[in-house]
Scaffold this motif. Sequence first.
Motif, PDB file in Angstrom:
ATOM      1  N   LEU A  80      46.372  65.747  52.570  1.00 45.10           N
ATOM      2  CA  LEU A  80      44.790  66.397  52.485  1.00 45.10           C
ATOM      3  C   LEU A  80      43.943  65.093  52.559  1.00 45.10           C
ATOM      4  O   LEU A  80      43.859  64.187  51.793  1.00 45.10           O
ATOM      5  N   PRO A  81      43.314  64.770  53.709  1.00 47.66           N
ATOM      6  CA  PRO A  81      42.540  63.672  53.797  1.00 47.66           C
ATOM      7  C   PRO A  81      41.016  63.775  52.992  1.00 47.66           C
ATOM      8  O   PRO A  81      40.465  64.773  52.922  1.00 47.66           O
ATOM      9  N   ASP A  82      40.629  62.580  52.269  1.00 47.18           N
ATOM     10  CA  ASP A  82      39.392  62.480  51.889  1.00 47.18           C
ATOM     11  C   ASP A  82      38.519  61.777  52.774  1.00 47.18           C
ATOM     12  O   ASP A  82      38.535  60.490  52.952  1.00 47.18           O
ATOM     13  N   LEU A  83      37.823  62.547  53.510  1.00 40.72           N
ATOM     14  CA  LEU A  83      36.877  62.081  54.366  1.00 40.72           C
ATOM     15  C   LEU A  83      35.523  61.323  53.974  1.00 40.72           C
ATOM     16  O   LEU A  83      35.280  61.860  52.766  1.00 40.72           O
ATOM     17  N   PRO A  84      34.756  60.516  54.315  1.00 40.18           N
ATOM     18  CA  PRO A  84      33.633  60.053  53.844  1.00 40.18           C
ATOM     19  C   PRO A  84      32.836  61.312  53.354  1.00 40.18           C
ATOM     20  O   PRO A  84      32.403  62.154  54.345  1.00 40.18           O
ATOM     21  N   GLY A  85      32.156  61.059  52.253  1.00 38.59           N
ATOM     22  CA  GLY A  85      31.333  62.160  51.486  1.00 38.59           C
ATOM     23  C   GLY A  85      30.435  61.294  50.507  1.00 38.59           C
ATOM     24  O   GLY A  85      29.968  60.245  50.697  1.00 38.59           O
ATOM     25  N   ASN A  86      30.129  61.970  49.550  1.00 44.48           N
ATOM     26  CA  ASN A  86      29.049  61.542  48.368  1.00 44.48           C
ATOM     27  C   ASN A  86      29.796  60.488  47.453  1.00 44.48           C
ATOM     28  O   ASN A  86      29.132  60.041  46.639  1.00 44.48           O
ATOM     29  N   ASN A  87      30.875  60.220  47.563  1.00 42.81           N
ATOM     30  CA  ASN A  87      31.674  58.962  46.820  1.00 42.81           C
ATOM     31  C   ASN A  87      31.559  59.739  45.415  1.00 42.81           C
ATOM     32  O   ASN A  87      31.474  58.555  44.368  1.00 42.81           O
ATOM     33  N   ARG A  88      31.491  60.717  44.739  1.00 45.61           N
ATOM     34  CA  ARG A  88      31.399  61.086  43.350  1.00 45.61           C
ATOM     35  C   ARG A  88      32.948  60.804  42.885  1.00 45.61           C
ATOM     36  O   ARG A  88      33.151  60.548  41.635  1.00 45.61           O
ATOM     37  N   LEU A  89      33.788  61.341  43.812  1.00 47.33           N
ATOM     38  CA  LEU A  89      35.274  60.993  43.265  1.00 47.33           C
ATOM     39  C   LEU A  89      35.850  61.986  41.966  1.00 47.33           C
ATOM     40  O   LEU A  89      36.722  61.625  41.270  1.00 47.33           O
ATOM     41  N   ASP A  90      35.218  63.030  41.886  1.00 50.39           N
ATOM     42  CA  ASP A  90      35.479  63.904  40.689  1.00 50.39           C
ATOM     43  C   ASP A  90      36.902  64.188  40.702  1.00 50.39           C
ATOM     44  O   ASP A  90      37.747  64.085  39.684  1.00 50.39           O
ATOM     45  N   GLY A  91      37.344  65.144  41.501  1.00 51.85           N
ATOM     46  CA  GLY A  91      38.862  65.390  41.680  1.00 51.85           C
ATOM     47  C   GLY A  91      39.854  64.235  41.925  1.00 51.85           C
ATOM     48  O   GLY A  91      40.886  64.198  41.400  1.00 51.85           O
ATOM     49  N   ILE A  92      39.403  63.395  42.698  1.00 49.85           N
ATOM     50  CA  ILE A  92      40.601  62.225  42.873  1.00 49.85           C
ATOM     51  C   ILE A  92      40.518  61.454  41.743  1.00 49.85           C
ATOM     52  O   ILE A  92      41.647  60.980  41.194  1.00 49.85           O
ATOM     53  N   SER A  93      39.481  61.235  41.134  1.00 47.66           N
ATOM     54  CA  SER A  93      39.657  60.399  39.631  1.00 47.66           C
ATOM     55  C   SER A  93      40.562  61.298  39.043  1.00 47.66           C
ATOM     56  O   SER A  93      41.281  60.544  38.005  1.00 47.66           O
ATOM     57  N   ASN A  94      40.366  62.529  38.717  1.00 50.05           N
ATOM     58  CA  ASN A  94      41.194  63.053  37.722  1.00 50.05           C
ATOM     59  C   ASN A  94      42.543  63.185  37.959  1.00 50.05           C
ATOM     60  O   ASN A  94      43.325  62.904  37.119  1.00 50.05           O
ATOM     61  N   LEU A  95      43.085  62.741  39.336  1.00 54.57           N
ATOM     62  CA  LEU A  95      44.691  62.380  39.665  1.00 54.57           C
ATOM     63  C   LEU A  95      44.966  61.378  39.037  1.00 54.57           C
ATOM     64  O   LEU A  95      46.405  61.337  39.000  1.00 54.57           O
ATOM     65  N   ILE A 122      47.367  59.430  45.341  1.00 50.99           N
ATOM     66  CA  ILE A 122      46.515  58.955  46.321  1.00 50.99           C
ATOM     67  C   ILE A 122      46.985  57.940  47.189  1.00 50.99           C
ATOM     68  O   ILE A 122      47.241  56.732  46.545  1.00 50.99           O
ATOM     69  N   SER A 123      46.799  57.969  48.348  1.00 49.67           N
ATOM     70  CA  SER A 123      47.546  56.994  49.201  1.00 49.67           C
ATOM     71  C   SER A 123      46.433  56.520  49.868  1.00 49.67           C
ATOM     72  O   SER A 123      45.396  57.074  50.665  1.00 49.67           O
ATOM     73  N   VAL A 124      46.159  55.036  50.028  1.00 50.54           N
ATOM     74  CA  VAL A 124      45.326  54.380  51.127  1.00 50.54           C
ATOM     75  C   VAL A 124      45.847  53.546  52.083  1.00 50.54           C
ATOM     76  O   VAL A 124      45.333  52.843  52.713  1.00 50.54           O
ATOM     77  N   ASP A 125      47.077  54.108  52.323  1.00 51.59           N
ATOM     78  CA  ASP A 125      47.922  53.439  53.469  1.00 51.59           C
ATOM     79  C   ASP A 125      47.170  53.519  54.676  1.00 51.59           C
ATOM     80  O   ASP A 125      46.911  54.748  55.251  1.00 51.59           O
ATOM     81  N   PRO A 126      46.687  52.530  55.396  1.00 45.33           N
ATOM     82  CA  PRO A 126      45.890  52.427  56.757  1.00 45.33           C
ATOM     83  C   PRO A 126      46.688  53.304  57.623  1.00 45.33           C
ATOM     84  O   PRO A 126      45.989  54.028  58.517  1.00 45.33           O
ATOM     85  N   ASP A 127      47.940  53.361  57.894  1.00 47.27           N
ATOM     86  CA  ASP A 127      48.482  54.212  59.058  1.00 47.27           C
ATOM     87  C   ASP A 127      48.183  55.445  58.822  1.00 47.27           C
ATOM     88  O   ASP A 127      48.248  56.239  59.698  1.00 47.27           O
ATOM     89  N   LEU A 128      48.585  56.080  57.467  1.00 44.67           N
ATOM     90  CA  LEU A 128      48.285  57.585  57.071  1.00 44.67           C
ATOM     91  C   LEU A 128      46.912  57.691  57.107  1.00 44.67           C
ATOM     92  O   LEU A 128      46.505  58.769  57.756  1.00 44.67           O
ATOM     93  N   CYS A 129      45.884  56.993  56.819  1.00 45.74           N
ATOM     94  CA  CYS A 129      44.410  57.360  56.951  1.00 45.74           C
ATOM     95  C   CYS A 129      43.860  57.411  58.149  1.00 45.74           C
ATOM     96  O   CYS A 129      43.110  58.387  58.532  1.00 45.74           O
ATOM     97  N   LYS A 130      44.645  56.653  59.279  1.00 46.65           N
ATOM     98  CA  LYS A 130      44.234  56.783  60.606  1.00 46.65           C
ATOM     99  C   LYS A 130      44.714  57.972  61.355  1.00 46.65           C
ATOM    100  O   LYS A 130      44.071  58.469  62.212  1.00 46.65           O
ATOM    101  N   ARG A 131      45.553  58.785  60.669  1.00 48.90           N
ATOM    102  CA  ARG A 131      45.989  60.093  61.091  1.00 48.90           C
ATOM    103  C   ARG A 131      44.843  61.133  61.350  1.00 48.90           C
ATOM    104  O   ARG A 131      45.018  62.167  61.987  1.00 48.90           O
ATOM    105  N   PHE A 132      43.839  60.787  60.390  1.00 51.87           N
ATOM    106  CA  PHE A 132      42.808  61.822  60.129  1.00 51.87           C
ATOM    107  C   PHE A 132      41.394  61.029  60.484  1.00 51.87           C
ATOM    108  O   PHE A 132      41.008  60.135  59.695  1.00 51.87           O
ATOM    109  N   TYR A 133      40.914  61.424  61.635  1.00 52.19           N
ATOM    110  CA  TYR A 133      39.499  60.913  61.936  1.00 52.19           C
ATOM    111  C   TYR A 133      38.756  62.082  62.257  1.00 52.19           C
ATOM    112  O   TYR A 133      38.780  63.216  62.661  1.00 52.19           O
TER     113      TYR A 133
END
Length: 195
Positions: A80-95, A122-133
């Motif tokens: 599940l990609p996290d695309l640019p948004g409001n940067n609150r990170l509520d759900g992601i921070s919980n993880l 939560i993965s920030v692997d550049p190759d994985l992130c590039k799969r979602f544009y």
Amino acid sequence: MQLNPEFIIADEQKLREHYAQPNKMVLQKQIDHIDSYARQLIEASPFVVISTIGEKGMDCSPKGGDEGFVQVADEKTLLLPDLPGNNRLDGISNLLHNPTIGLLFLIPGWSEAFRVNGTAQISVDPDLCKRFYVQENAARSVLVINVEEAFIHCGRAVTFGGLWDTERHINPKSLPSIMEIAHAHIALSQAPSRD
């Protein structure tokens, strides 16, 4: 509001006494992986609500994109990609504190919902992130979700709510705008406490 303690249910036995037992099929429809039917539903969905629990409580966050923006990597893994948004990170921070996650997939025009429960990293692997544009932006991170439960949810709520019934859609002009609400809530959040 004052509640009458006599009518508060506070244990599972009383809860089960108050409700009928679920039909066996309701319990048996749950599987522990993504099969071909689950894959088809996830790939058709442009909208999912994710639920997480953290130090400050729980959060439910909507996520949307093109059909299939949540990808099935294999029968036990969703991306599940996290695309640019409001940067609150509520759900992601919980993880970071509790990896438990719930997902509720909706498909416009289809009354049922599809649910997945599991854990996420939560993965920030550049190759994985590039799969979602989206609009030339790669995902900022990708939730790698380990599937523990998957099941279809009956369409009563969507049907009762008339979610896809255009006759029941509200005219957006009858509601306040996002900016009106934001300005009012910012003012309230900056006002002295009422306590």
